[in-house]
Design a protein around this motif. Structure first.
Motif, PDB file in Angstrom:
ATOM      1  N   MET A  35       0.815  -1.225  -0.052  1.00 44.49           N
ATOM      2  CA  MET A  35       0.060   0.042  -0.218  1.00 44.49           C
ATOM      3  C   MET A  35       0.957   1.253   0.055  1.00 44.49           C
ATOM      4  O   MET A  35       0.518   2.147  -0.564  1.00 44.49           O
ATOM      5  CB  MET A  35      -0.682   0.007   1.176  1.00 44.49           C
ATOM      6  CG  MET A  35      -1.982  -0.835   1.135  1.00 44.49           C
ATOM      7  SD  MET A  35      -3.126  -0.936   2.838  1.00 44.49           S
ATOM      8  CE  MET A  35      -4.414   0.230   2.099  1.00 44.49           C
ATOM      9  N   ASN A  36       1.787   1.209   0.609  1.00 42.43           N
ATOM     10  CA  ASN A  36       2.869   2.311   0.864  1.00 42.43           C
ATOM     11  C   ASN A  36       3.318   2.813  -0.709  1.00 42.43           C
ATOM     12  O   ASN A  36       3.670   3.824  -0.657  1.00 42.43           O
ATOM     13  CB  ASN A  36       3.948   2.144   1.796  1.00 42.43           C
ATOM     14  CG  ASN A  36       3.335   2.060   3.288  1.00 42.43           C
ATOM     15  OD1 ASN A  36       2.467   2.882   3.567  1.00 42.43           O
ATOM     16  ND2 ASN A  36       4.135   1.432   4.079  1.00 42.43           N
ATOM     17  N   GLY A  37       3.592   1.934  -1.652  1.00 46.37           N
ATOM     18  CA  GLY A  37       4.340   2.285  -2.628  1.00 46.37           C
ATOM     19  C   GLY A  37       3.146   2.768  -3.663  1.00 46.37           C
ATOM     20  O   GLY A  37       3.522   3.213  -4.685  1.00 46.37           O
ATOM     21  N   SER A  38       1.961   2.827  -3.049  1.00 43.31           N
ATOM     22  CA  SER A  38       0.887   3.304  -4.101  1.00 43.31           C
ATOM     23  C   SER A  38       0.771   4.809  -3.891  1.00 43.31           C
ATOM     24  O   SER A  38       0.025   5.605  -4.802  1.00 43.31           O
ATOM     25  CB  SER A  38      -0.435   2.588  -3.743  1.00 43.31           C
ATOM     26  OG  SER A  38      -0.383   1.273  -3.877  1.00 43.31           O
ATOM     27  N   ALA A  55     -11.414   6.810  -2.314  1.00 46.44           N
ATOM     28  CA  ALA A  55     -11.567   5.591  -2.022  1.00 46.44           C
ATOM     29  C   ALA A  55     -10.387   4.846  -1.313  1.00 46.44           C
ATOM     30  O   ALA A  55     -10.270   4.367  -0.455  1.00 46.44           O
ATOM     31  CB  ALA A  55     -12.187   4.565  -3.332  1.00 46.44           C
ATOM     32  N   PHE A  56      -9.319   5.212  -2.184  1.00 47.80           N
ATOM     33  CA  PHE A  56      -7.909   4.832  -1.562  1.00 47.80           C
ATOM     34  C   PHE A  56      -7.713   5.416  -0.196  1.00 47.80           C
ATOM     35  O   PHE A  56      -7.191   4.731   0.790  1.00 47.80           O
ATOM     36  CB  PHE A  56      -6.835   5.310  -2.636  1.00 47.80           C
ATOM     37  CG  PHE A  56      -5.504   5.050  -2.326  1.00 47.80           C
ATOM     38  CD1 PHE A  56      -4.857   3.627  -2.298  1.00 47.80           C
ATOM     39  CD2 PHE A  56      -4.665   6.094  -1.496  1.00 47.80           C
ATOM     40  CE1 PHE A  56      -3.687   3.526  -1.864  1.00 47.80           C
ATOM     41  CE2 PHE A  56      -3.213   5.767  -1.108  1.00 47.80           C
ATOM     42  CZ  PHE A  56      -2.574   4.538  -1.237  1.00 47.80           C
ATOM     43  N   ALA A  57      -7.963   6.585  -0.071  1.00 44.20           N
ATOM     44  CA  ALA A  57      -7.470   7.255   1.206  1.00 44.20           C
ATOM     45  C   ALA A  57      -8.426   6.596   2.425  1.00 44.20           C
ATOM     46  O   ALA A  57      -7.923   6.177   3.428  1.00 44.20           O
ATOM     47  CB  ALA A  57      -7.830   8.799   1.315  1.00 44.20           C
ATOM     48  N   PHE A  80      -7.200   3.071   2.984  1.00 43.56           N
ATOM     49  CA  PHE A  80      -5.612   3.032   3.590  1.00 43.56           C
ATOM     50  C   PHE A  80      -6.039   3.270   5.085  1.00 43.56           C
ATOM     51  O   PHE A  80      -5.319   2.608   5.877  1.00 43.56           O
ATOM     52  CB  PHE A  80      -4.969   4.075   2.731  1.00 43.56           C
ATOM     53  CG  PHE A  80      -3.502   4.010   3.301  1.00 43.56           C
ATOM     54  CD1 PHE A  80      -2.603   3.130   2.921  1.00 43.56           C
ATOM     55  CD2 PHE A  80      -3.029   5.037   4.396  1.00 43.56           C
ATOM     56  CE1 PHE A  80      -1.254   3.131   3.489  1.00 43.56           C
ATOM     57  CE2 PHE A  80      -1.932   5.052   4.707  1.00 43.56           C
ATOM     58  CZ  PHE A  80      -0.976   4.189   4.418  1.00 43.56           C
ATOM     59  N   GLN A  81      -6.985   4.286   5.282  1.00 40.93           N
ATOM     60  CA  GLN A  81      -7.095   4.666   6.781  1.00 40.93           C
ATOM     61  C   GLN A  81      -7.522   3.582   7.351  1.00 40.93           C
ATOM     62  O   GLN A  81      -7.167   3.262   8.764  1.00 40.93           O
ATOM     63  CB  GLN A  81      -7.879   5.922   6.627  1.00 40.93           C
ATOM     64  CG  GLN A  81      -8.214   6.463   8.084  1.00 40.93           C
ATOM     65  CD  GLN A  81      -9.204   7.473   8.099  1.00 40.93           C
ATOM     66  OE1 GLN A  81      -9.815   7.711   7.125  1.00 40.93           O
ATOM     67  NE2 GLN A  81      -9.310   8.256   9.169  1.00 40.93           N
ATOM     68  N   TYR A  82      -8.544   2.684   6.948  1.00 41.24           N
ATOM     69  CA  TYR A  82      -8.927   1.772   7.655  1.00 41.24           C
ATOM     70  C   TYR A  82      -8.177   0.626   7.951  1.00 41.24           C
ATOM     71  O   TYR A  82      -8.128  -0.080   9.139  1.00 41.24           O
ATOM     72  CB  TYR A  82     -10.177   0.772   6.601  1.00 41.24           C
ATOM     73  CG  TYR A  82     -11.453   1.998   6.520  1.00 41.24           C
ATOM     74  CD1 TYR A  82     -11.813   2.841   7.415  1.00 41.24           C
ATOM     75  CD2 TYR A  82     -12.093   1.945   5.246  1.00 41.24           C
ATOM     76  CE1 TYR A  82     -12.877   3.778   7.125  1.00 41.24           C
ATOM     77  CE2 TYR A  82     -13.110   2.647   5.160  1.00 41.24           C
ATOM     78  CZ  TYR A  82     -13.561   3.597   5.927  1.00 41.24           C
ATOM     79  OH  TYR A  82     -14.627   4.328   5.605  1.00 41.24           O
ATOM     80  N   VAL A  83      -7.345   0.299   7.198  1.00 40.73           N
ATOM     81  CA  VAL A  83      -6.098  -0.768   7.291  1.00 40.73           C
ATOM     82  C   VAL A  83      -5.049  -0.022   8.393  1.00 40.73           C
ATOM     83  O   VAL A  83      -4.717  -0.854   9.491  1.00 40.73           O
ATOM     84  CB  VAL A  83      -5.503  -0.881   6.101  1.00 40.73           C
ATOM     85  CG1 VAL A  83      -4.161  -2.047   6.445  1.00 40.73           C
ATOM     86  CG2 VAL A  83      -6.279  -1.697   5.105  1.00 40.73           C
ATOM     87  N   GLU A 119     -12.145  -6.576   3.848  1.00 34.38           N
ATOM     88  CA  GLU A 119     -12.930  -5.736   5.047  1.00 34.38           C
ATOM     89  C   GLU A 119     -12.818  -4.295   4.902  1.00 34.38           C
ATOM     90  O   GLU A 119     -14.022  -3.711   5.118  1.00 34.38           O
ATOM     91  CB  GLU A 119     -12.135  -6.261   6.296  1.00 34.38           C
ATOM     92  CG  GLU A 119     -12.535  -7.559   6.789  1.00 34.38           C
ATOM     93  CD  GLU A 119     -11.789  -7.954   8.052  1.00 34.38           C
ATOM     94  OE1 GLU A 119     -11.247  -7.015   8.655  1.00 34.38           O
ATOM     95  OE2 GLU A 119     -12.036  -9.254   8.302  1.00 34.38           O
ATOM     96  N   ALA A 120     -11.708  -3.807   4.423  1.00 30.85           N
ATOM     97  CA  ALA A 120     -11.754  -2.484   4.123  1.00 30.85           C
ATOM     98  C   ALA A 120     -12.628  -1.670   3.173  1.00 30.85           C
ATOM     99  O   ALA A 120     -13.337  -0.796   3.381  1.00 30.85           O
ATOM    100  CB  ALA A 120     -10.260  -1.954   3.790  1.00 30.85           C
ATOM    101  N   ILE A 121     -12.693  -2.711   1.995  1.00 28.97           N
ATOM    102  CA  ILE A 121     -13.779  -2.103   0.900  1.00 28.97           C
ATOM    103  C   ILE A 121     -15.089  -2.169   1.570  1.00 28.97           C
ATOM    104  O   ILE A 121     -15.929  -1.393   1.153  1.00 28.97           O
ATOM    105  CB  ILE A 121     -13.447  -3.238  -0.458  1.00 28.97           C
ATOM    106  CG1 ILE A 121     -12.143  -2.807  -0.915  1.00 28.97           C
ATOM    107  CG2 ILE A 121     -14.447  -3.204  -1.214  1.00 28.97           C
ATOM    108  CD1 ILE A 121     -11.700  -3.708  -2.143  1.00 28.97           C
TER     109      ILE A 121
END
Length: 184
Positions: A1-4, A117-119, A122-125, A135-137
């Motif tokens: 995720m960090n590479g995104s 959506a990404f933000a 990412f925040q949920y994870v 689960e995050a989606i």
């Protein structure tokens, strides 16, 4: 995720450009509607003030035609500017589509490859509200649905308040009408 993050930052920048261009298009359309009237107003004012007493029909018609031509030229120039802004929006959309195909975000389903959506995902994870992408989606979709329901509820409440205000006004008018009818 960090590479995104680099890809998502680029996507977000393009989304912001699209919003900026769309705002410019709307403002430009509003301004052009107002400004389109100016050549007609000037022409008719000149006709009314200066040439009507002279009863020169040819001159009046010529000024009218000039006003119409100026108005049409103004409309055509505005359409060209709006078309240029819409072309820029299309270019930004194409860039976003290319960025969404980047391998750095291949882990994210295509429908969720926008900055918002990404933000959230990412925040949920990051906050351990979700242990997996699935689960995050699901959490994102649930909260998005909840936000839509709350917005609809707020609109319903506003409509109900407006209806109540209208009913109170009608009741007041009926009472006043009944009171004054006594004196007739």
């Amino acid at each position: 995720m960090n590479g995104s993050f680099d890809v998502m930052t680029s996507i977000r920048n393009q989304e912001l450009l699209i919003e900026e261009h769309e705002t410019k298009v709307e403002k430009f359309k509003k301004k052009s509607r107002k400004r389109c009237i100016i050549p007609f107003v000037i022409t008719f004012s000149v006709i009314a003030l200066f040439f009507e007493p002279l009863q020169t029909q040819i001159l009046q018609n010529a000024l009218l035609i000039i006003g119409i031509v100026l108005g049409i030229l103004y409309i055509l120039s505005n359409r060209k500017k709006v078309r240029q802004l819409k072309d820029k929006i299309s270019e930004c959309n194409e860039i976003i589509e290319d960025l969404k195909k980047d391998s750095a975000i291949a882990w994210l389903p295509y429908d969720y490859r926008d900055s918002t959506a990404f933000a959230y995902i990412f925040q949920y994870v990051q906050n351990f509200r979700a242990n997996s992408l699935k689960e995050a989606i699901n959490l994102y979709e649930t909260e998005k649905h909840q936000a839509r329901l709350e917005a609809m509820s707020a609109l319903t409440a506003i409509a109900a308040q407006d209806a109540a205000n209208s009913a109170n006004a009608a009741a007041g008018a009926a009472t006043a009408g009944a009171f004054f009818s006594i004196f007739k």
